[in-house]
Design a protein around this motif. Structure first.
Motif, PDB file in Angstrom:
ATOM      1  N   SER A   1     -23.724 -12.474 -10.068  1.00 38.61           N
ATOM      2  CA  SER A   1     -25.024 -11.563  -9.783  1.00 38.61           C
ATOM      3  C   SER A   1     -26.216 -10.946 -11.306  1.00 38.61           C
ATOM      4  O   SER A   1     -26.044 -12.178 -11.856  1.00 38.61           O
TER       5      SER A   1
ATOM      6  N   ARG B   1     -35.308 -18.560  -3.893  1.00 40.54           N
ATOM      7  CA  ARG B   1     -35.578 -19.356  -1.947  1.00 40.54           C
ATOM      8  C   ARG B   1     -36.953 -17.766  -1.701  1.00 40.54           C
ATOM      9  O   ARG B   1     -35.761 -16.716  -2.036  1.00 40.54           O
TER      10      ARG B   1
ATOM     11  N   SER C   1     -33.803 -14.669  -2.493  1.00 39.05           N
ATOM     12  CA  SER C   1     -32.894 -14.552  -3.165  1.00 39.05           C
ATOM     13  C   SER C   1     -32.585 -15.821  -4.696  1.00 39.05           C
ATOM     14  O   SER C   1     -33.354 -16.493  -4.395  1.00 39.05           O
TER      15      SER C   1
ATOM     16  N   THR D   1     -25.434 -17.341  -3.621  1.00 42.83           N
ATOM     17  CA  THR D   1     -26.744 -16.826  -3.069  1.00 42.83           C
ATOM     18  C   THR D   1     -26.445 -15.295  -3.782  1.00 42.83           C
ATOM     19  O   THR D   1     -25.662 -14.390  -2.938  1.00 42.83           O
ATOM     20  N   VAL D   2     -26.921 -14.756  -4.360  1.00 39.79           N
ATOM     21  CA  VAL D   2     -27.430 -13.695  -4.645  1.00 39.79           C
ATOM     22  C   VAL D   2     -28.314 -12.818  -4.755  1.00 39.79           C
ATOM     23  O   VAL D   2     -29.777 -13.881  -5.131  1.00 39.79           O
ATOM     24  N   LYS D   3     -29.140 -11.715  -4.507  1.00 36.70           N
ATOM     25  CA  LYS D   3     -30.357 -11.036  -4.382  1.00 36.70           C
ATOM     26  C   LYS D   3     -30.924 -11.113  -5.228  1.00 36.70           C
ATOM     27  O   LYS D   3     -30.564 -10.313  -5.981  1.00 36.70           O
ATOM     28  N   TRP D   4     -32.508 -11.406  -5.973  1.00 34.87           N
ATOM     29  CA  TRP D   4     -33.494 -11.846  -6.882  1.00 34.87           C
ATOM     30  C   TRP D   4     -33.878  -9.784  -6.646  1.00 34.87           C
ATOM     31  O   TRP D   4     -34.756  -9.139  -6.099  1.00 34.87           O
TER      32      TRP D   4
END
Length: 232
Positions: free
Chosen positions: A105, A141, A191, A204-207
């Motif tokens: 996170s 990304r 992300s 993979t984490v949402k930016w």
């Protein structure tokens, strides 16, 4: 005649005792007459040549690298000489945290003096304790999956082994100059790919942080070593 027989019997017992003593001396042995040195139980045998030709493959390189160049978010990140298993002071063995045992996170931004500072948080989701040591791998990304900007650089620091009990977290800092201040070329990632130390698979984490610098002046992004907690 009787006296002669008695002397004969005494002589026979003396000869037998001497022979028996000689036999025991030849067979008993105190260990000093063995043909070579004995190896104590639990000790390594002495080396017979120069340095070993093999290497300890699970152990990471002692020289950290700056992340992957193939867009895998530093998938083969090194932790600066961390073995895959660490022994605590109590003698228990704690294995390093694998990607499948972690949740990633992004914490709240802590800006200052034109600098944006986000904690990358990894939380142990397994049922056993594991360890982290060193730097994460990271890459921004786009929505199309393209990497934005170069791989982050590593800030100087001394890695410590962080033990995560089930549910516990560790954090590493991600910092960069605000593009509006530095006038660097900017982009807004969809992300962030995060790879735990010494692992190949990324999370993979949402930016949540808006624009980031991708080229030009002051476009470098920096990472710090993992520390206990969430960085809040």
């Amino acid at each position: 005649m009787a006296n002669n027989c008695t002397r004969v019997r005494h002589a026979a017992w003396s000869v037998s005792a001497v022979a028996l003593l000689g036999l025991l001396t030849a067979c008993g042995g105190g260990g000093d007459s063995a043909g070579g040195p004995s190896t104590l139980s639990g000790t390594a045998a002495p080396a017979t040549g120069g340095s070993a030709s093999g290497s300890a493959s699970p152990a990471p390189s002692a020289t950290p690298t700056d992340g992957a160049t193939d867009g895998t978010a530093g998938a083969e990140t090194s932790s600066g000489g961390t073995p895959s298993e660490a022994v605590s002071a109590s003698g228990s063995v704690s294995t390093r945290c694998h990607t499948s045992e972690l949740r990633a996170s992004i914490g709240r931004d802590n800006p200052g003096a034109g600098q944006e500072n986000f904690p990358i948080v990894l939380t142990n989701t397994s049922s056993h304790s594991c360890t982290l040591r060193g730097y994460p791998g990271a890459a921004f990304r786009s929505a199309a999956g393209k990497q934005l900007g170069p791989d982050p650089k590593r800030s100087s620091g001394s890695p410590d082994t962080v033990t995560l009990t089930p549910g516990a977290s560790a954090w590493a800092g991600l910092s960069f100059s605000n593009p509006e201040v530095s006038e660097a070329k900017a982009a807004t990632p969809a992300s962030l790919l995060v790879t735990p130390p010494d692992e190949r698979d990324a999370l993979t984490v949402k930016w949540p942080g808006g624009q980031v610098p991708v080229s030009g002046n002051s476009s470098s992004v920096f990472l710090t070593v993992f520390a206990p907690g969430t960085g809040a």
